[in-house]
Design an enzyme around this catalytic site. Structure first.
Site, PDB file in Angstrom:
ATOM      1  N   GLU A  83       1.860  -3.452  -4.090  1.00 56.87           N
ATOM      2  CA  GLU A  83       0.487  -3.675  -3.276  1.00 56.87           C
ATOM      3  C   GLU A  83      -0.837  -3.697  -4.184  1.00 56.87           C
ATOM      4  O   GLU A  83      -1.232  -2.254  -4.462  1.00 56.87           O
ATOM      5  CB  GLU A  83       1.026  -2.653  -2.203  1.00 56.87           C
ATOM      6  N   HIS A 120       8.973   2.743   5.611  1.00 59.81           N
ATOM      7  CA  HIS A 120       8.340   4.000   5.815  1.00 59.81           C
ATOM      8  C   HIS A 120       8.726   5.857   5.843  1.00 59.81           C
ATOM      9  O   HIS A 120       8.646   6.716   6.859  1.00 59.81           O
ATOM     10  CB  HIS A 120       8.021   4.334   7.606  1.00 59.81           C
ATOM     11  N   HIS A 146       9.487  -6.936   5.676  1.00 59.20           N
ATOM     12  CA  HIS A 146       8.118  -6.646   6.215  1.00 59.20           C
ATOM     13  C   HIS A 146       6.944  -7.980   6.116  1.00 59.20           C
ATOM     14  O   HIS A 146       7.709  -8.886   5.219  1.00 59.20           O
ATOM     15  CB  HIS A 146       7.596  -5.444   6.030  1.00 59.20           C
ATOM     16  N   HIS A 202      -1.827  -7.096   5.289  1.00 53.32           N
ATOM     17  CA  HIS A 202      -2.190  -7.001   6.620  1.00 53.32           C
ATOM     18  C   HIS A 202      -3.722  -6.739   6.309  1.00 53.32           C
ATOM     19  O   HIS A 202      -4.636  -6.814   5.277  1.00 53.32           O
ATOM     20  CB  HIS A 202      -1.415  -5.319   7.196  1.00 53.32           C
ATOM     21  N   GLU A 230       1.599  -7.224  -0.850  1.00 55.59           N
ATOM     22  CA  GLU A 230       2.573  -6.376  -0.635  1.00 55.59           C
ATOM     23  C   GLU A 230       3.607  -6.919  -0.134  1.00 55.59           C
ATOM     24  O   GLU A 230       4.395  -6.482   0.039  1.00 55.59           O
ATOM     25  CB  GLU A 230       2.645  -5.459   0.591  1.00 55.59           C
ATOM     26  N   ASP A 275       3.212   5.415  -1.991  1.00 47.02           N
ATOM     27  CA  ASP A 275       2.797   3.993  -1.216  1.00 47.02           C
ATOM     28  C   ASP A 275       1.419   4.645  -0.644  1.00 47.02           C
ATOM     29  O   ASP A 275       1.638   5.598   0.107  1.00 47.02           O
ATOM     30  CB  ASP A 275       3.506   3.021  -0.236  1.00 47.02           C
ATOM     31  N   ASP A 324      -4.948   1.090   0.040  1.00 52.27           N
ATOM     32  CA  ASP A 324      -3.429   1.219   0.383  1.00 52.27           C
ATOM     33  C   ASP A 324      -3.379   0.178  -1.238  1.00 52.27           C
ATOM     34  O   ASP A 324      -3.091  -0.619  -0.907  1.00 52.27           O
ATOM     35  CB  ASP A 324      -3.642   0.196   1.908  1.00 52.27           C
ATOM     36  N   TYR A 356      14.601  -4.546  -1.019  1.00 54.81           N
ATOM     37  CA  TYR A 356      15.043  -3.229  -0.840  1.00 54.81           C
ATOM     38  C   TYR A 356      16.865  -3.543  -0.614  1.00 54.81           C
ATOM     39  O   TYR A 356      17.126  -4.017  -0.392  1.00 54.81           O
ATOM     40  CB  TYR A 356      14.925  -2.583   0.273  1.00 54.81           C
ATOM     41  N   ARG A 386       8.513  -2.367  -4.318  1.00 53.99           N
ATOM     42  CA  ARG A 386       6.816  -2.665  -4.058  1.00 53.99           C
ATOM     43  C   ARG A 386       6.343  -3.331  -4.460  1.00 53.99           C
ATOM     44  O   ARG A 386       5.528  -1.744  -5.618  1.00 53.99           O
ATOM     45  CB  ARG A 386       6.557  -2.524  -2.373  1.00 53.99           C
ATOM     46  N   HIS A 390      -4.339  -0.490   8.566  1.00 50.85           N
ATOM     47  CA  HIS A 390      -3.444  -2.162   9.112  1.00 50.85           C
ATOM     48  C   HIS A 390      -5.012  -2.103   9.954  1.00 50.85           C
ATOM     49  O   HIS A 390      -5.534  -1.679  11.623  1.00 50.85           O
ATOM     50  CB  HIS A 390      -2.521  -1.439  10.136  1.00 50.85           C
ATOM     51  N   ASP A 428      -4.608  27.969  18.336  1.00 52.98           N
ATOM     52  CA  ASP A 428      -6.023  28.596  18.228  1.00 52.98           C
ATOM     53  C   ASP A 428      -6.133  28.487  16.221  1.00 52.98           C
ATOM     54  O   ASP A 428      -7.460  28.629  16.214  1.00 52.98           O
ATOM     55  CB  ASP A 428      -5.796  30.055  17.993  1.00 52.98           C
TER      56      ASP A 428
HETATM   57 MN   LIG Z   1       0.022  -2.067   3.216  1.00 49.07          MN
END
Ligand SMILES: [Mn+2]
Length: 446
Positions: free
Chosen positions: A408, A243, A350, A354, A384, A260, A271, A388, A406, A361, A40
């Site tokens: 970006e 992530h 990666h 994008h 970006e 990030d 982003d 790693y 990274r 994205h 609720d």
């Molecule tokens: Mn990104």
């Protein structure tokens, strides 16, 4: 009466642009399914991006039926006015408000959808709809398609052909108007300012979650509507989890902190990723990766201009990062071998970019007519590159293990190159170290 806070001409122009491309078609766009109230209490509701893009209408339980070139062209089905529900859950525009405030041609209550939709679709030659957003609505649409087929007005027989509305609208959304770029620019500014706050706040002993709190506080205080996505605040080797979302560990002296995070403003998202030392000073091994990676990132931003293949940005990043891995002693052999065997993916798993827009994205094809897409003015994208080194990678030089970096930025393609929308967010080592020793406005834990 509540008033929408958006300029309705923007949405009218978008509908006109879509109409000019798809005469004779019908688009059926349902609202994002309403969140289930958990015990609720409400959780944040965000309208389906495509429905918002064409109407500015933010209520759940609504459907836009858009029929380019027909009368009415735009029909919005909405929840009825209802004093009980409005007392508990807030204002509804209802049919009158939908007509007066949102500039659609026609509005009806949602309960009439089932009865009216067959009539609306009968005169159309194809349907644009996106399956799998709302399973209940998908089932309704199957019945609708069957009803249209069996209707005597369709002489040719067979079902209406169905195309993907998300792909069609995605091709419009890929090209940002001047108005869109203004909003996106603000989302990026807000995000950059929040990163600066987080840099000033971060120090050994604070928890990743407290750093996240400074980001979110800054977003909202600057007028953001919400976070563009769950921030990643990853200290030390947590940064090698791409992530990472736990955001619950303590930042330690000697750690790098990878953040990030981006704000959403007017349905557009920033982003940004920055990586910096918690203690305020890069160590020698950290510099050994950060400095060349920053040069790579800046060179990639320089590449962005109309006419280059979108995919060439990623290819260039793979080339440069593989070479960097060889220099650092992470990879052995030749650059060609490591690229062909995809060995570089151990350290750079990666893509470099994008599309960016109303979804972080964002939508839009990367291949057009079997050809890699060329960049054009108005497209917005991220740049970006990252590197790693797994903490348990025994083949890596010991001092590099557990480092994840990274960098970006968000750019929009202009007539001659690109505009970097996040360049106010520090990324040069000197600028970062200066920011890191600036006192925070936050009285956080000592
Ligand atoms: Mn990104």
């Amino acid at each position: 009466m509540r008033r929408p806070s958006y300029d309705m001409n923007v949405f009218r122009e978008r509908r006109a642009a879509l109409a000019s491309r798809y005469p004779g078609a019908a688009f059926v766009l349902p609202a994002h399914p309403e969140q289930i109230r958990n015990n609720d209490v409400n959780h944040a509701y965000r309208q389906d991006t495509n429905l918002f893009y064409l109407t500015g209408f933010e209520e759940p339980g609504s459907v836009l039926v858009f029929r380019p070139g027909q009368d009415p062209e735009s029909t919005l089905f909405v929840r009825p006015k209802d004093s009980f529900n409005e007392t508990w859950y807030g204002f509804r525009y209802g049919v009158e408000g939908a007509l007066s405030e949102f500039g659609v041609d026609h509005a009806l209550v949602i309960d009439d959808f089932e009865r009216e939709i067959v009539n609306l679709l009968r005169s159309c030659d194809r349907l644009f709809y996106h399956w799998n957003l709302d399973p209940q609505f998908d089932r309704d649409m199957l019945s609708v398609l069957e009803a249209v087929r069996s209707s005597s007005y369709r002489s040719g027989g067979g079902h209406l052909p169905v195309f993907d509305s998300a792909e069609a609208i995605g091709e419009l959304r890929l090209f940002k108007s001047e108005h869109d770029i203004r909003i996106l620019r603000r989302a990026c500014e807000i995000s950059a300012n929040a990163h600066i706050e987080a840099m000033r706040f971060a120090k050994p002993g604070v928890n990743e979650r407290q750093v996240m709190a400074t980001l979110i506080h800054s977003f909202y205080m600057q007028g953001a509507v919400r976070e563009g996505y769950l921030p990643i605040v990853a200290a030390g080797s947590n940064a090698t989890t791409l992530h990472y979302i736990f955001n619950d560990q303590t930042c330690k002296d000697g750690d790098l902190l990878l953040i990030d995070a981006g704000a959403e403003f007017g349905y557009f998202a920033g982003d940004i990723t920055r990586t910096f030392p918690v203690s305020g000073k890069f160590t020698e091994p950290q510099r050994r990766i950060y400095e060349p990676l920053l040069e790579i990132q800046k060179a990639l931003v320089q590449m962005v201009r109309p006419g280059i293949r979108y995919r060439s940005l990623h290819e260039a990043s793979v080339d440069a990062i593989t070479e960097l891995c060889l220099d650092l002693g992470l990879l052995k052999g030749t650059k060609r071998q490591n690229i062909d065997s995809q060995a570089y993916q151990k350290y750079y798993p990666h893509g470099v970019s994008h599309w960016l827009g109303m979804d972080v994205h964002d939508v839009g094809r990367m291949i057009v007519d079997d050809q890699p897409r060329l960049l054009e003015p108005g497209m917005a994208l991220t740049i970006e590159p990252g590197l790693y080194v797994p903490v348990n990678d025994l083949s890596a030089p010991e001092e590099l293990r557990g480092l994840g970096i990274r960098i970006e930025d968000d750019v929009v393609v202009t007539a001659t190159g690109c505009e970097n929308l996040t360049e106010t967010c520090p990324k040069e080592i000197d600028d970062l170290e200066k920011e890191l020793c600036t006192p925070s406005s936050w009285r956080g834990p000592t």
